[in-house]
Design a protein around this motif. Structure first.
Motif, PDB file in Angstrom:
ATOM      1  N   SER A  53       0.849  -1.187   0.000  1.00  0.00           N
ATOM      2  CA  SER A  53       0.000   0.000   0.000  1.00  0.00           C
ATOM      3  C   SER A  53       0.887   1.240   0.000  1.00  0.00           C
ATOM      4  N   TYR A  58       0.556  -2.185   4.508  1.00  0.00           N
ATOM      5  CA  TYR A  58      -0.061  -3.445   4.077  1.00  0.00           C
ATOM      6  C   TYR A  58       0.568  -3.925   2.770  1.00  0.00           C
ATOM      7  N   ALA A  60      -0.712  -6.424  -0.498  1.00  0.00           N
ATOM      8  CA  ALA A  60      -1.697  -7.287  -1.158  1.00  0.00           C
ATOM      9  C   ALA A  60      -0.971  -8.172  -2.152  1.00  0.00           C
ATOM     10  N   VAL A  86      -4.758  -9.760   1.620  1.00  0.00           N
ATOM     11  CA  VAL A  86      -4.092  -8.603   2.222  1.00  0.00           C
ATOM     12  C   VAL A  86      -3.461  -9.030   3.543  1.00  0.00           C
ATOM     13  N   TRP A 107      -3.311  -0.271  -5.582  1.00  0.00           N
ATOM     14  CA  TRP A 107      -4.046   0.382  -4.509  1.00  0.00           C
ATOM     15  C   TRP A 107      -4.510   1.766  -4.950  1.00  0.00           C
ATOM     16  N   THR A 108      -5.544   2.273  -4.315  1.00  0.00           N
ATOM     17  CA  THR A 108      -5.871   3.687  -4.457  1.00  0.00           C
ATOM     18  C   THR A 108      -4.856   4.484  -3.632  1.00  0.00           C
ATOM     19  N   SER A 111      -4.577   4.290   0.224  1.00  0.00           N
ATOM     20  CA  SER A 111      -4.309   2.963   0.809  1.00  0.00           C
ATOM     21  C   SER A 111      -5.540   2.272   1.381  1.00  0.00           C
ATOM     22  N   THR A 112      -6.727   2.711   0.995  1.00  0.00           N
ATOM     23  CA  THR A 112      -7.938   2.112   1.559  1.00  0.00           C
ATOM     24  C   THR A 112      -8.580   1.069   0.653  1.00  0.00           C
ATOM     25  N   LYS A 113      -8.294   1.119  -0.644  1.00  0.00           N
ATOM     26  CA  LYS A 113      -8.961   0.206  -1.581  1.00  0.00           C
ATOM     27  C   LYS A 113      -7.961  -0.423  -2.543  1.00  0.00           C
ATOM     28  N   LEU A 114      -8.357  -1.603  -3.024  1.00  0.00           N
ATOM     29  CA  LEU A 114      -7.585  -2.329  -4.020  1.00  0.00           C
ATOM     30  C   LEU A 114      -8.318  -2.297  -5.353  1.00  0.00           C
ATOM     31  N   SER A 126     -12.155  -2.956  -0.448  1.00  0.00           N
ATOM     32  CA  SER A 126     -11.471  -2.505   0.763  1.00  0.00           C
ATOM     33  C   SER A 126     -10.591  -3.620   1.312  1.00  0.00           C
ATOM     34  N   ARG A 127      -9.756  -3.276   2.294  1.00  0.00           N
ATOM     35  CA  ARG A 127      -8.889  -4.280   2.922  1.00  0.00           C
ATOM     36  C   ARG A 127      -9.693  -5.369   3.612  1.00  0.00           C
TER      37      ARG A 127
END
Length: 370
Positions: A53, A58, A60, A86, A107-108, A111-114, A126-127
């Protein structure tokens, strides 16, 4: 090129992009530094394509193997498992596992969404596995080049590349962003600031082209090699050539023998010759170093008519011009598909074994002492 004394020499051959293109050329010496390897196994999952992230908290990655339940049996890619997982920076699983059954783009910025995709569908996840912004790529069942999807930071829109007759179309859910004559390829990487979109094909010597969204102009950075393995794109690993500040891109060219660093418009470029066949260049978050992998191909197990791009080792070169390339891992018989920086001193990467149906892959970490 490099003169007989090892000095950088400017030649007319460097002027290959435009009359105003400026190059500087360096040599990565054959005498290189080495260090005691600090590589450690991050996850025992059968997995590849680790992507940290942006905040470095994090990682992924994609679990893989064969046996995906799609209602039919066989050995086509529809049977390839792709489960997005994740973990935290130490390899501990985050709440839901897996968060998506898809390939992973990235990631966005917050760092909140993939950004996930597969079979013509995309989603933001989301995570914890909550889905938002999902959709289907228009015409994906009939139009070539619509499986991969990425994310435009400024607009918050998913973006993809597709072929439309003799043109390549960069498209979002809001419509066409840009078009270019000829098929450029399906791999796209927006710059972190969202002002540019880099696009390339998954085959060696494909041209790397960058679209300036504000100026509505294309720049051709010439032939580029993401990875020397022609089968690299089959399981959809990710690609990101950008420096964090969006000022430059790093990539290999000339059959993996030269590491290039270029501005998005191609007006300034530095080239470094490497000792071997290189690929998957990755600029560090602080922009002071570039990590890359050197490959040593050999015949595949059971298929000596095909090449397996193992014999891999991860290297890091400083861009301050004061040090030689540093070998940060041992030589591995496995192939690396993706290499990223977790922070300015830590790399994450995968190792995929020469085993049928991608049944042997692992995620690793390595510390970089700079």
């Amino acid at each position: 090129m490099v003169g007989s004394g090892g000095e950088a020499v400017m030649t007319k051959n460097h002027i290959v992009m435009a009359s105003t293109l400026i190059f500087s050329t360096l040599l990565l010496p054959y005498r290189t530094q080495s260090q005691t390897s600090t590589e450690t196994l991050l996850s025992a999952d059968n997995a590849y394509n680790p992507i940290p992230s942006p905040d470095g908290k994090y990682i992924a990655y994609v679990r893989t193997g064969w046996g995906r339940h799609v209602g039919i049996s066989g050995f086509g890619r529809s049977n390839l498992v792709s489960e997005v997982v994740v973990v935290d920076a130490n390899g501990n699983l985050v709440k839901k596992n897996p968060v998506a059954n898809a390939f992973l783009s990235g990631w966005t910025p917050d760092s909140t969404k993939l950004v996930c995709y597969r079979d013509g569908e995309y989603s933001l996840v989301s995570r914890q596995g909550a889905v938002s912004g999902e959709g289907r790529l228009p015409g994906s069942a009939k139009v070539i080049g619509t499986e991969r999807a990425s994310y435009l930071p400024r607009s918050g829109l998913v973006i993809w590349s597709r072929r439309d007759g003799v043109h390549t179309i960069l498209q979002t859910p809001n419509g066409v962003l840009a078009r270019h004559e000829g098929w450029l390829g399906a791999l796209i990487a927006p710059s972190p600031d969202g002002k540019h979109v880099a696009t390339i094909g998954g085959w060696p010597q494909s041209h790397l082209k960058v679209y300036d969204i504000d100026r509505k102009m294309w720049a051709d950075l010439g032939e580029a090699d993401i990875h020397p393995d022609r089968e690299w794109d089959y399981i959809k690993p990710s690609w990101n050539p950008w420096f964090t500040d969006s000022s430059r891109l790093a990539f290999f060219t000339r059959n993996g023998s030269v590491l290039s660093i270029s501005t998005p418009d191609g007006s300034r470029r530095t080239e470094m010759t490497v000792n071997g066949i290189g690929g998957i260049a990755a600029p560090s978050p602080d922009g002071q170093s570039i990590a890359y992998v050197i490959f040593e191909p050999r015949p595949r197990e059971g298929r000596p008519d095909l090449q397996f791009w193992g014999g891999t080792r991860v290297w890091v070169v400083s861009l301050n011009g004061k040090s030689e390339p540093l070998g940060v891992t041992r030589r591995s018989p496995d192939e690396t598909y993706d290499l990223r920086w977790l922070d300015d001193h830590t790399l994450v990467f995968d190792r995929v074994g020469d085993v049928m149906f991608y049944k042997q892959a692992r995620i690793w970490k390595a510390e970089v002492k700079r």
